[in-house]
Design an enzyme around this catalytic site. Structure first.
Site, PDB file in Angstrom:
ATOM      1  N   ASP A 130       0.916  -1.280   0.093  1.00  0.00           N
ATOM      2  CA  ASP A 130      -0.004   0.039   0.055  1.00  0.00           C
ATOM      3  C   ASP A 130       0.789   1.238   0.100  1.00  0.00           C
ATOM      4  OD1 ASP A 130      -1.854   1.877   0.443  1.00  0.00           O
ATOM      5  OD2 ASP A 130      -2.264   1.327   2.533  1.00  0.00           O
ATOM      6  N   ASP A 313      -1.843   5.988  -5.044  1.00  0.00           N
ATOM      7  CA  ASP A 313      -2.064   4.885  -3.944  1.00  0.00           C
ATOM      8  C   ASP A 313      -2.319   3.465  -4.549  1.00  0.00           C
ATOM      9  OD1 ASP A 313      -2.792   3.663  -1.579  1.00  0.00           O
ATOM     10  OD2 ASP A 313      -4.659   5.068  -1.275  1.00  0.00           O
TER      11      ASP A 313
END
Ligand SMILES: *[C@@H]1O[C@H](CO)[C@@H](O)[C@H](O)[C@H]1NC(C)=O
Ligand SMILES: *[C@@H]1O[C@H](CO)[C@@H](O)[C@H](O)[C@H]1NC(C)=O
Ligand SMILES: *[C@@H]1O[C@H](CO)[C@@H](O)[C@H](O)[C@H]1NC(C)=O
Ligand SMILES: *[C@@H]1O[C@H](CO)[C@@H](O)[C@H](O)[C@H]1NC(C)=O
Ligand SMILES: *[C@@H]1O[C@H](CO)[C@@H](O)[C@H](O)[C@H]1NC(C)=O
Ligand SMILES: *[C@@H]1O[C@H](CO)[C@@H](O)[C@H](O)[C@H]1NC(C)=O
Length: 465
Positions: A130, A313
């Site tokens: 992430d 992201d």
């Protein structure tokens, strides 16, 4: 219909990580093949509204907290490893078979992470890599279903490392994780961070929809909530990687590239991109945050002047734009409609919208097209109306009147992969997630822009259709 994402599900078996040293790979490039686990589109190309909302809720949980701290930019860390240490670099190649579920859920990419291999108690967890957060967390031994660890078959950390006696708590807008801090060795694709902090969760809320075991944060140490150095920055400090960068390729089921999903650690994989990279300097070493110049829809009519900041992201499925920007952008797509829902705006648009009306994002003066295959989350079916409206009768009625204008009803409309929401204190923050990254191989480099961090984009291979 071209813009409808047609997915096929493969009943998958989780394969054990297999090393394949004979595979022709650039030296010292360590890779994890990431499985695509959740999908928000059904096999007939229609959107799975419930899982779409679960995905969106997760995004809002992750980003929506006013309590999420905003950190000032920090100096570049660990700019270069010494040449002597380069000699000791590991070369390994770790591969995983993709895992699919027949049920439709969110979209996320994950891969195997081994904790405790060095002390003889290896445990493998499937973690989402992430780039929008900086902590590693896995389920702890005591975390049961009642504590929010809802997948009973998930591995639980055995506590074999060093317990620090402190806890980390991350509060989100609609969820939280709390866990006990540990130090242990953490191995990804054969690269070892031997003194890695992470936390073993004993209580979690709002993450029920995450099917991976946990998260491996790949953003900057400055926003690590456990105050430890991130996994990748530790690899750099330990001289474990050739290049101070990692590359991400996110495949797409509709293009048959899902099994090619990959995280390259210590370099970029030249088989996954074509052409030249555009270097976009990082503007704040917190998230992988860069300046976003504007968004264009049908270039001929001119760009939409909505500059802002973008967090690139990998841990977010969609693209979230500030609400004012989202309204401007979607207003340029003919016959699109927005539905304000509890602070966010959901959009639908005609599935047959021509590709030139699919938004492109400009970074560092270059335009990056969102692939129409990704911009559509899927077509709406009639039975979705109530679910889509989340019980709001005004929206139900609006959707029914839109359906009445079209011969095939609502099935001519697709849910947009761009959502409007004002998420954080950062002014005009866009969260640019997988809907974008699938089309653009992304390199997250600590020293690519005159020695400073940058995100680099080049066209992803195999994602044109
Ligand atoms: C989103 O999450 C909140 C808080 O966890 C929950 O109350 C709400 O029902 C969720 N909404 C949807 C659409 O799933
Ligand atoms: C950490 O959390 C555990 C479990 O809630 C608690 O027993 C312990 O006192 C906490 N430790 C600290 C230092 O807060
Ligand atoms: C991290 O540092 C902050 C600020 O010094 C402190 O409040 C917090 O308790 C620390 N967290 C951990 C897990 O050590
Ligand atoms: C391990 O990391 C901690 C902080 O994360 C640091 O204080 C300690 O010195 C490190 N130990 C070694 C042996 O590198
Ligand atoms: C229902 O949706 C309409 C239109 O988006 C909005 O104006 C209204 O506030 C919503 N009602 C509730 C109770 O959320
Ligand atoms: C999309 O379909 C509608 C309804 O059939 C039609 O009127 C319109 O011209 C189509 N638009 C494009 C761009 O093909």
């Amino acid at each position: 219909m071209q813009t409808v994402v047609a997915l096929s599900f493969v009943a998958g078996a989780l394969a054990l990580p297999a090393t394949a040293p004979s595979q022709a790979q650039p030296a010292s490039l360590n890779k994890v093949t990431m499985g695509k686990k959740h999908v928000v589109t059904r096999s007939d190309g229609t959107a799975d509204v419930a899982s779409f909302y679960a995905s969106l809720n997760h995004t809002l949980a992750k980003w929506g907290s006013p309590s999420l701290p905003y950190y000032a930019p920090v100096a570049s860390q660990q700019a270069a490893a010494s040449a002597a240490r380069r000699m000791a670099k590991r070369q390994a190649y770790e591969d995983l078979t993709d895992q699919y579920e027949g049920t439709s859920e969110d979209a996320a990419y994950y891969g195997p992470v081994v904790l405790g291999a060095g002390d003889g108690h290896p445990q493998t967890f499937q973690l989402i890599f992430d780039t929008g957060s900086s902590d590693i967390w896995v389920p702890g031994a005591d975390c049961g279903i009642a504590d929010g660890c809802v997948h009973p078959l998930d591995p639980k950390y055995d506590g074999g490392g060093t317990a620090l006696g402190t806890n980390t708590s991350i509060e989100y807008g609609s969820g939280s994780t709390e866990g006990a801090n540990y130090v242990d060795d953490v191995t990804v694709a054969g690269l070892i961070s031997s003194n890695q902090t992470f936390f073993a969760v004993y209580s979690a809320y709002g993450f029920e929809e995450i099917d991976a075991d946990g998260i491996c944060g790949m953003a900057f140490t400055s926003i690590a909530q456990d105050n430890g150095t991130t996994f990748f920055e530790n690899l750099i400090a330990e001289g474990a990687v050739d290049a101070n960068e990692f590359g991400v390729y996110l495949g797409r089921v509709a293009s048959g590239t899902e099994d090619d999903s990959e995280l390259a650690l210590g370099g970029r994989d030249s088989t996954k991109y074509s052409g030249d990279f555009t270097t976009v300097p990082v503007s704040s070493e917190t998230y992988w945050q860069v300046a976003l110049d504007k968004v264009t829809v049908n270039g001929k009519t001119g760009g939409i002047n909505t500059p802002g900041q973008a967090a690139i992201d990998t841990g977010t499925t969609t693209i979230v734009a500030p609400t004012t920007a989202a309204k401007e952008i979607m207003a340029k797509i003919p016959n699109s409609y927005g539905f304000p829902l509890e602070g966010e705006i959901l959009y639908i648009f005609p599935c047959n919208t021509s590709a030139s009306y699919i938004p492109a994002i400009e970074f560092a003066g270059e335009s990056f097209q969102i692939n129409p295959l990704d911009f559509s989350i899927g077509a709406i079916s009639e039975e979705d109306i109530e679910d889509l409206a989340l019980g709001n009768q005004t929206i139900v009625n609006d959707l029914k009147s839109i359906a009445a204008t079209s011969a095939s009803g609502l099935s001519d409309y697709c849910i947009a992969g761009l959502i409007g929401a004002d998420l954080t204190d950062i002014e005009n923050l866009y969260v640019v997630g997988d809907v974008f990254i699938k089309n653009w191989y992304s390199v997250f480099s600590y020293d690519a822009s005159s020695g400073s961090p940058a995100v680099l984009f080049a066209p992803s291979i195999g994602q044109d259709s």
